[in-house]
Design a protein around this motif. Structure first.
Motif, PDB file in Angstrom:
ATOM      1  N   ARG A  62       0.839  -1.201   0.000  1.00 39.61           N
ATOM      2  CA  ARG A  62       0.000   0.000   0.000  1.00 39.61           C
ATOM      3  C   ARG A  62       0.865   1.238   0.000  1.00 39.61           C
ATOM      4  O   ARG A  62       1.937   1.291   0.612  1.00 39.61           O
ATOM      5  N   ASN A  63       0.377   2.245  -0.708  1.00 35.37           N
ATOM      6  CA  ASN A  63       0.977   3.573  -0.675  1.00 35.37           C
ATOM      7  C   ASN A  63       0.054   4.458   0.152  1.00 35.37           C
ATOM      8  O   ASN A  63      -1.007   4.871  -0.315  1.00 35.37           O
ATOM      9  N   LEU A  64       0.453   4.711   1.398  1.00 32.57           N
ATOM     10  CA  LEU A  64      -0.409   5.449   2.314  1.00 32.57           C
ATOM     11  C   LEU A  64      -0.257   6.948   2.105  1.00 32.57           C
ATOM     12  O   LEU A  64       0.859   7.490   2.088  1.00 32.57           O
ATOM     13  N   THR A  65      -1.370   7.626   1.945  1.00 30.39           N
ATOM     14  CA  THR A  65      -1.366   9.085   1.838  1.00 30.39           C
ATOM     15  C   THR A  65      -1.164   9.706   3.225  1.00 30.39           C
ATOM     16  O   THR A  65      -1.186   9.013   4.252  1.00 30.39           O
ATOM     17  N   ARG A  66      -0.969  11.007   3.255  1.00 27.21           N
ATOM     18  CA  ARG A  66      -0.791  11.681   4.536  1.00 27.21           C
ATOM     19  C   ARG A  66      -2.038  11.526   5.415  1.00 27.21           C
ATOM     20  O   ARG A  66      -1.921  11.376   6.635  1.00 27.21           O
ATOM     21  N   LYS A  67      -3.189  11.561   4.794  1.00 29.27           N
ATOM     22  CA  LYS A  67      -4.434  11.403   5.554  1.00 29.27           C
ATOM     23  C   LYS A  67      -4.523  10.008   6.157  1.00 29.27           C
ATOM     24  O   LYS A  67      -4.938   9.847   7.316  1.00 29.27           O
ATOM     25  N   GLU A  68      -4.125   8.987   5.394  1.00 32.18           N
ATOM     26  CA  GLU A  68      -4.166   7.616   5.911  1.00 32.18           C
ATOM     27  C   GLU A  68      -3.118   7.403   7.000  1.00 32.18           C
ATOM     28  O   GLU A  68      -3.365   6.684   7.978  1.00 32.18           O
ATOM     29  N   VAL A  69      -1.947   8.028   6.851  1.00 29.58           N
ATOM     30  CA  VAL A  69      -0.922   7.948   7.893  1.00 29.58           C
ATOM     31  C   VAL A  69      -1.427   8.588   9.174  1.00 29.58           C
ATOM     32  O   VAL A  69      -1.246   8.043  10.280  1.00 29.58           O
ATOM     33  N   ALA A  70      -2.088   9.750   9.057  1.00 31.22           N
ATOM     34  CA  ALA A  70      -2.635  10.424  10.239  1.00 31.22           C
ATOM     35  C   ALA A  70      -3.723   9.572  10.900  1.00 31.22           C
ATOM     36  O   ALA A  70      -3.830   9.536  12.129  1.00 31.22           O
ATOM     37  N   LEU A  71      -4.516   8.866  10.072  1.00 35.23           N
ATOM     38  CA  LEU A  71      -5.564   8.001  10.615  1.00 35.23           C
ATOM     39  C   LEU A  71      -4.954   6.849  11.405  1.00 35.23           C
ATOM     40  O   LEU A  71      -5.402   6.532  12.520  1.00 35.23           O
ATOM     41  N   PHE A  72      -3.943   6.225  10.856  1.00 37.17           N
ATOM     42  CA  PHE A  72      -3.265   5.139  11.574  1.00 37.17           C
ATOM     43  C   PHE A  72      -2.572   5.662  12.835  1.00 37.17           C
ATOM     44  O   PHE A  72      -2.597   4.995  13.887  1.00 37.17           O
ATOM     45  N   ARG A  73      -1.951   6.837  12.741  1.00 35.55           N
ATOM     46  CA  ARG A  73      -1.244   7.389  13.896  1.00 35.55           C
ATOM     47  C   ARG A  73      -2.215   7.665  15.056  1.00 35.55           C
ATOM     48  O   ARG A  73      -1.918   7.380  16.223  1.00 35.55           O
ATOM     49  N   THR A  74      -3.385   8.198  14.728  1.00 34.10           N
ATOM     50  CA  THR A  74      -4.402   8.428  15.754  1.00 34.10           C
ATOM     51  C   THR A  74      -4.839   7.117  16.389  1.00 34.10           C
ATOM     52  O   THR A  74      -5.020   7.021  17.610  1.00 34.10           O
ATOM     53  N   ALA A  75      -4.997   6.076  15.548  1.00 33.88           N
ATOM     54  CA  ALA A  75      -5.411   4.772  16.064  1.00 33.88           C
ATOM     55  C   ALA A  75      -4.351   4.184  16.989  1.00 33.88           C
ATOM     56  O   ALA A  75      -4.666   3.607  18.038  1.00 33.88           O
ATOM     57  N   VAL A  76      -3.086   4.324  16.616  1.00 33.52           N
ATOM     58  CA  VAL A  76      -2.007   3.797  17.460  1.00 33.52           C
ATOM     59  C   VAL A  76      -1.936   4.566  18.776  1.00 33.52           C
ATOM     60  O   VAL A  76      -1.741   3.977  19.844  1.00 33.52           O
ATOM     61  N   SER A  77      -2.102   5.884  18.724  1.00 24.18           N
ATOM     62  CA  SER A  77      -2.023   6.698  19.940  1.00 24.18           C
ATOM     63  C   SER A  77      -3.144   6.362  20.918  1.00 24.18           C
ATOM     64  O   SER A  77      -2.998   6.552  22.127  1.00 24.18           O
ATOM     65  N   LYS A  78      -4.269   5.847  20.409  1.00 26.86           N
ATOM     66  CA  LYS A  78      -5.404   5.484  21.265  1.00 26.86           C
ATOM     67  C   LYS A  78      -5.462   3.984  21.551  1.00 26.86           C
ATOM     68  O   LYS A  78      -6.471   3.484  22.036  1.00 26.86           O
ATOM     69  N   ASP A  79      -4.367   3.295  21.231  1.00 29.96           N
ATOM     70  CA  ASP A  79      -4.268   1.855  21.540  1.00 29.96           C
ATOM     71  C   ASP A  79      -5.355   1.037  20.866  1.00 29.96           C
ATOM     72  O   ASP A  79      -5.945   0.142  21.470  1.00 29.96           O
ATOM     73  N   TYR A  80      -5.611   1.306  19.602  1.00 28.75           N
ATOM     74  CA  TYR A  80      -6.562   0.486  18.865  1.00 28.75           C
ATOM     75  C   TYR A  80      -5.989  -0.922  18.691  1.00 28.75           C
ATOM     76  O   TYR A  80      -4.790  -1.101  18.506  1.00 28.75           O
ATOM     77  N   TYR A  81      -6.887  -1.886  18.775  1.00 29.24           N
ATOM     78  CA  TYR A  81      -6.475  -3.261  18.506  1.00 29.24           C
ATOM     79  C   TYR A  81      -7.553  -3.943  17.684  1.00 29.24           C
ATOM     80  O   TYR A  81      -8.716  -3.535  17.673  1.00 29.24           O
ATOM     81  N   LEU A  82      -7.136  -4.975  16.981  1.00 27.42           N
ATOM     82  CA  LEU A  82      -8.078  -5.715  16.153  1.00 27.42           C
ATOM     83  C   LEU A  82      -8.497  -6.983  16.871  1.00 27.42           C
ATOM     84  O   LEU A  82      -7.785  -7.522  17.712  1.00 27.42           O
ATOM     85  N   GLN A  83      -9.700  -7.450  16.566  1.00 22.84           N
ATOM     86  CA  GLN A  83     -10.201  -8.701  17.111  1.00 22.84           C
ATOM     87  C   GLN A  83     -10.676  -9.563  15.956  1.00 22.84           C
ATOM     88  O   GLN A  83     -11.452  -9.111  15.114  1.00 22.84           O
ATOM     89  N   MET A  84     -10.195 -10.799  15.919  1.00 22.29           N
ATOM     90  CA  MET A  84     -10.561 -11.725  14.865  1.00 22.29           C
ATOM     91  C   MET A  84     -10.997 -13.049  15.487  1.00 22.29           C
ATOM     92  O   MET A  84     -10.723 -13.317  16.658  1.00 22.29           O
ATOM     93  N   TYR A  85     -11.645 -13.852  14.677  1.00 25.69           N
ATOM     94  CA  TYR A  85     -12.063 -15.197  15.099  1.00 25.69           C
ATOM     95  C   TYR A  85     -11.571 -16.204  14.070  1.00 25.69           C
ATOM     96  O   TYR A  85     -11.660 -15.967  12.857  1.00 25.69           O
TER      97      TYR A  85
END
Length: 546
Positions: A62-85
């Motif tokens: 993937r080629n992440l745009t600045r907006k997508e990088v900011a979205l991921f950075r916000t998620a990391v700063s808030k300790d987002y985690y994924l849940q799978m089954y």
């Protein structure tokens, strides 16, 4: 995808973030339990074929745009985690990590490679673990376009563990020695509290009430009130029907229904019906049991209302059916709107709302009407050992601490102090998405809570009657239910101790906890009233009045 805080969680769809999409996009058809649980399951981009190992397999680039990088950075700063089954086994993993640098600021990294360790026995999957590789991560600290390669690897391992032990690791935390020690301490504390209360009531009965009974057995002029004191002198007023008897009967009916619901859920939990991460089975069971037990609410409310010589049974039945369900439904509608605005997976679609309404229309409402009809047909009379006079006796001036609010404060404190230790794991399981499996311990605490509430209500009712205050009906209900107010106060303590923030989390927490504490108020209020009614009938039936 979940925004994880200490005890809070906002859930969002996984592909709201610029992860790699799967080759074949599939959305799981959600059951009612998954809908109520806020699950929105879609196919993942990983191919975990049985016993097929993979090493650094490329998912996509993937080629992440600045907006997508900011979205991921916000998620990391808030300790987002994924849940799978995978094969109904849940797995979690943080999507990134934040690390401090030399200038005391944070660098944010996105994990770009995940590793699956899967254990199998025969043709059965026993365990799955999801790990991240710290050597494969992307720096999100700066707002710039970056190229990312997402990878995953799979390692299958054979194990001798039997299939029926696959869920043990999810319940192991609740049985750690430290946690069990807390439960044992709380149970011991509750047990001795009950012994103390029982001892006080026995002493009251033996030294005070038995003395009064003996005096009346030797007295031949029972009709003469001369020499009567305390609770004896108000025998002609103690069974005078209370004001707002329609509301009281409806509250008793609703509280009895909630008692049956809670008891049924605990029994099913102890019987092993609920399993960790069962996709909302417990919530579905709660909805169905609540709908079925409407017959209890209707019967109890209407039959008791007619015992109090009420005439508007339709109004009483409406109050019994809507006293708890009405505020809960209004709260649900408001919070569901908030979830829709935030685009959270907690939002329930209109189609699923219709399903819940159909359960109420075709199951709950007919059973409520059936219970009301049966209650009206019983035509039972209120069993009062003493006749009430036409004119009520004036209540003498009382000290301030005998007023309703101080008595409620006293009545609620003792039951709350007994079981508040158990509130933490319950709150953690609801708002922290932890596993709650100690239904046996919960059953013990529920028995203790009901017992202590009944004993405290009996004691306070006697003190009220001894002060020649005959308006005990509503007082016993309010004192019994006051524990719910203490639990609601605990909600504020829990909220500020957690890291909840934002309007979505705050509104969900206080919205649903307000309804839960109100339900607890009705349940324990019914327990307190029923215990007091049995006690009052007993002491006045032991003496003959003319």
């Amino acid at each position: 995808m979940c925004a994880a805080y200490d005890f809070s969680c906002e859930t969002y769809p996984y592909y709201d973030f610029p992860f790699c999409p799967p080759d074949l996009w599939q959305e799981k058809e959600e059951s009612l339990g998954e809908v109520l649980n806020g699950d929105h399951l879609v196919s993942a981009p990983y191919n975990l074929n049985f016993r097929l190992d993979r090493e650094s397999h490329v998912v996509c680039r993937r080629n992440l745009t600045r907006k997508e990088v900011a979205l991921f950075r916000t998620a990391v700063s808030k300790d987002y985690y994924l849940q799978m089954y995978y094969d109904d086994l849940p797995i979690w993993q943080f999507i990134g990590a934040a690390q401090t640098n030399d200038v005391d600021t944070f660098n944010y990294y996105l994990f770009t490679k995940v590793h699956f360790d899967i254990f199998y026995s025969g043709d059965r999957v026993i365990e799955i673990n999801l790990l991240t590789d710290s050597s494969n991560r992307a720096d999100l600290t700066e707002d710039k376009v970056i190229d990312i390669e997402f990878l995953y690897s799979v390692n299958w391992k054979e194990t001798d563990l039997p299939f029926d032990t696959r869920m043990q690791k999810y319940t192991m935390f609740a049985h750690f020695p430290l946690n069990m020690k807390k439960h044992q301490f709380a149970i011991t504390n509750s047990f001795w509290t009950i012994i103390l209360l029982v001892g006080c009531l026995v002493a009251l009965y033996v030294r005070v009430l038995r003395k009064d009974f003996n005096e009346y057995e030797n007295d031949e002029e029972l009709a003469d009130n001369q020499g009567h004191t305390g609770w004896k002198i108000i025998h002609s007023d103690v069974f005078r029907y209370p004001k707002y008897n329609c509301c009281l009967a409806a509250a008793i009916g609703c509280g009895t229904q909630l008692f049956a619901v809670v008891l049924s859920i605990i029994i099913l939990g102890v019987a092993g019906v609920f399993h960790p991460y069962d996709h909302g089975v417990q919530k579905v069971a709660s909805v169905i049991i609540y709908a079925i037990t409407n017959v209890i609410a209707g019967f109890t409310a209407v039959s008791f209302y007619h015992q109090l010589e009420g005439s508007n049974s339709a109004k009483n039945l409406f109050l019994a059916g809507s006293l708890f369900c009405g505020p809960l439904f209004l709260t649900f509608c408001m919070l569901n709107t908030v979830a829709g605005i935030y685009e959270s997976t907690a939002e329930i679609s209109m189609g699923n709302i219709v399903k819940i309404l159909l359960i109420w229309v075709f199951i709950a409402l007919p059973l409520l009407l059936l219970g009301g009809t049966l209650g009206k047909m019983t035509k039972s009379e209120f069993q009062a050992p003493c006749r009430s006079t036409k004119c009520p006796r004036e209540i003498p001036p009382l000290h301030w601490y005998r007023a309703a609010l101080p008595q409620m404060a006293i009545a609620g404190f003792l039951p709350f102090s007994v079981f508040y230790i158990e509130l933490y794991p319950i709150f953690a399981s609801i708002w922290g998405l932890k596993v709650f499996t100690t239904y046996g311990v919960l059953c013990v605490f529920f028995i203790f809570l009901v017992t202590i509430t009944a004993l405290v209500s009996i004691g306070l009712t006697y003190l009220q009657l001894a002060a020649e205050d005959h308006q005990w009906w509503w007082r016993s209900f309010l004192c019994g239910g006051s524990t719910g107010l203490y639990v609601y106060a605990y909600c504020f303590f829990f909220y500020f101790q957690s890291e909840m923030s934002g309007f979505l989390q705050t509104s969900f927490f206080f919205g649903y906890m307000t309804c839960s504490c109100f339900g607890l108020f009705l349940l324990l209020g019914t327990v307190g009233f029923r215990a007091s009614l049995i006690f009052v009938r007993h002491i006045y039936s032991s003496i003959k009045f003319e």
